[in-house]
Design a protein around this motif. Structure first.
Motif, short mmCIF file in Angstrom:
data_model
loop_
_atom_site.label_atom_id
_atom_site.label_comp_id
_atom_site.label_asym_id
_atom_site.label_seq_id
_atom_site.Cartn_x
_atom_site.Cartn_y
_atom_site.Cartn_z
N UNK A 138 0.89 -1.13 0.11
CA UNK A 138 0.08 0.10 0.07
C UNK A 138 0.85 1.40 -0.07
N UNK A 139 1.91 1.19 0.92
CA UNK A 139 3.05 2.44 0.85
C UNK A 139 3.61 2.72 -0.12
N UNK A 140 4.03 1.47 -0.85
CA UNK A 140 4.71 1.32 -2.16
C UNK A 140 3.99 1.96 -3.15
N UNK A 141 2.69 1.83 -3.31
CA UNK A 141 2.14 2.56 -4.22
C UNK A 141 1.62 3.82 -4.01
N UNK A 142 1.28 4.37 -2.73
CA UNK A 142 1.18 5.80 -2.37
C UNK A 142 2.41 6.53 -2.73
N UNK A 143 3.59 5.98 -1.99
CA UNK A 143 4.77 6.75 -2.28
C UNK A 143 5.23 6.79 -3.69
N UNK A 144 5.15 5.68 -4.57
CA UNK A 144 5.79 6.00 -5.94
C UNK A 144 4.77 6.99 -6.68
N UNK A 145 3.56 6.88 -6.59
CA UNK A 145 2.81 7.98 -7.32
C UNK A 145 3.00 9.05 -7.07
N UNK A 146 2.94 9.44 -5.68
CA UNK A 146 2.82 10.70 -5.25
C UNK A 146 4.40 11.24 -5.48
N UNK A 153 -3.04 6.73 -3.92
CA UNK A 153 -2.06 7.06 -4.24
C UNK A 153 -2.07 8.30 -5.40
N UNK A 154 -3.06 8.10 -6.22
CA UNK A 154 -3.53 9.28 -7.31
C UNK A 154 -3.98 10.34 -6.67
N UNK A 155 -4.91 10.21 -5.54
CA UNK A 155 -5.39 11.28 -4.80
C UNK A 155 -4.19 12.13 -4.10
N UNK A 156 -3.52 11.48 -3.47
CA UNK A 156 -2.31 11.95 -2.79
C UNK A 156 -1.33 12.80 -3.64
N UNK A 157 -1.33 12.67 -4.75
CA UNK A 157 -0.16 13.10 -5.77
C UNK A 157 -0.57 14.57 -6.08
N UNK A 158 -2.31 14.71 -6.15
CA UNK A 158 -2.65 15.82 -6.65
C UNK A 158 -2.68 15.93 -8.07
N UNK A 159 -2.46 14.89 -8.74
CA UNK A 159 -2.68 14.80 -10.51
C UNK A 159 -4.05 14.66 -10.51
N UNK A 160 -4.33 14.91 -11.86
CA UNK A 160 -5.74 14.90 -12.04
C UNK A 160 -5.93 13.49 -12.56
N UNK A 161 -6.92 12.80 -12.08
CA UNK A 161 -7.15 11.37 -12.13
C UNK A 161 -8.37 11.35 -13.30
N UNK A 162 -7.99 10.19 -14.37
CA UNK A 162 -8.94 9.61 -15.26
C UNK A 162 -9.28 8.10 -14.80
#
Ligand SMILES: *Cc1c(COP(=O)(O)O)cnc(C)c1O
Length: 391
Positions: free
Chosen positions: A111-119, A141-150
């Motif tokens: 879980x932390x690997x995905x969150x960390x890598x994406x952000x 992870x997408x939410x945490x990154x602040x990028x626009x999600x599709x």
């Protein structure tokens, strides 16, 4: 707590219960394996991610004990301060060797690997295109990154292409994310097509091999190896907690990517290094995976036996150790789950909102015996004809 500020907790719990979404954990009172004791009764376990039966393996246990004797129970700090041991690096090099990537980085969980890598790799100016059925950690992870999600419809490459055509040019960097084996269905992502799209639209591609590692590919490297895409540019995330029987997660990829994550992934930098016991157990699991290919072969023999003997029209299409048996409604899933439990088989019932359609989710293990598999087939056949007389 009596302070009014906390009153909402009781109301929220009541709402959860009213919707029949309330859940509590079940206590397992024995060692991990194909047979477990659950709240005092013995069950054949079809609900575990321990696909190769390694979580209860004496060699992993001995390695965890030995590492604990040498280093102690905790890593005592973040890897960049006082928490780094040679054992961590040995594990990372072993993961990179399995994945045939330049390097790898071990996190405290998948879980932390995905969150960390994406952000770390995308931000406000960027876009993420993710499969609708992606795991919670990819979505968060997408939410945490602040990028626009599709979000694109499940495994729909044409819909993804259309989204990329329409939106890609509005963003700086672009990331496509997908489970490699979908955790609630057991089907695979169309990896070769995703790699082509990523190249065409200058997008990065991150695949989550949580249920692929140790299960798919000639050496158990996962779906990337299964599709002969091993050396293609992509970011491979995974977990040490499923087929590898331990705890922790990882990212495997280019040396530059890993170097960057060590400097920019908050869920790696600001958390304590993986415990010596977990690290040693995972390292031993990778050695066993390599030394005993027969484990993976036995897992596939078991999967293929079930696929051949369960009714094809009730099986959700799968190419992994996750086999889902579709039923008509949530109540049927629960009833069937209870019937199986009465007969001594533990098979989790998965219902909406976790999945769109109700099902029993069978996780196959290499260590299930022919008799246990035959019992599952027979019980599912009998209880289904009792429950659904017309089918
Ligand atoms: C289990 C799982 C994870 C999380 O891994 P942990 O190591 O258990 O945190 C991530 N992605 C998928 C697809 C999973 O099934």
């Amino acid at each position: 707590m009596t302070h009014a500020a906390y009153d909402w907790l009781g109301h929220s719990l009541a709402t959860i219960k009213k919707a029949n979404w309330y859940r509590t954990p079940k206590t397992i009172t024995s060692r991990a394996g194909a047979i477990v004791e659950l709240e005092g009764r013995t069950f054949v376990n079809f609900g575990s991610n321990d696909y190769l039966g390694l979580a209860g393996d004496t060699r992993l246990i001995d390695a965890a004990v030995a590492a604990t004797q040498i280093y102690g129970t905790g890593s005592t700090g973040s890897r960049l301060t006082s928490g780094h041991r040679q054992l961590h690096r040995d594990l990372e090099l072993a993961i990179a060797a399995l994945k045939q990537t330049e390097d790898a980085l071990v996190f405290s969980s998948g879980y932390l690997a995905n969150m960390g890598a994406i952000a770390a790799i995308v931000g406000k100016k960027d876009a993420i295109f993710g499969d609708q059925y992606n795991h919670s950690s990819l979505k968060n992870g997408a939410k945490l990154s602040g990028a626009t999600p599709f979000e694109y419809p499940h495994n729909d490459v044409e819909a993804l292409r259309l989204l990329l055509t329409t939106h890609r040019h509005n963003y700086r960097r672009c990331l496509i994310t997908t489970d490699s084996v979908f955790s609630m269905d057991g089907d695979l992502c169309p990896l070769p097509e995703l790699i082509s799209l990523a190249a065409e639209f200058e997008a990065m591609l991150l695949i989550d091999e949580a249920h692929g590692t140790g299960v798919l590919g000639a050496t158990g490297a996962g779906v990337a190896e299964y599709f002969h895409c091993t050396h293609q540019p992509m970011i491979q995330v995974g977990t040490l907690s499923k087929a590898l029987g331990s705890l922790g997660g990882y990212v495997a990829g280019s040396a530059q990517l890993i170097d960057f994550l060590r400097n920019r992934a908050p869920s790696w930098i600001y958390t304590t290094g993986l415990s010596p016991a977990d690290t040693a157990a995972a390292l031993t699991a990778l050695q066993v995976l390599q030394q005993e290919p027969e484990r993976k072969q036995q897992l596939w023999a078991n999967i293929n036996y079930l696929k051949a003997h369960l009714k094809q029209d009730e099986l959700v299409p799968s190419n992994s150790a996750i086999l889902c048996f579709g039923v008509e409604n949530p109540q049927q899933a629960l009833t069937l789950g209870h019937l199986l439990m009465e007969a001594g088989l533990f098979v989790p019932a998965i219902r909406p909102p976790t999945v769109p359609t109700s099902r029993l989710r069978v996780s196959v293990m290499a260590t299930h015996t022919p008799a246990q598999l035959a019992q599952l087939v027979e019980l599912l056949r009998d209880s289904c004809s009792a429950l659904m007389p017309h089918s």
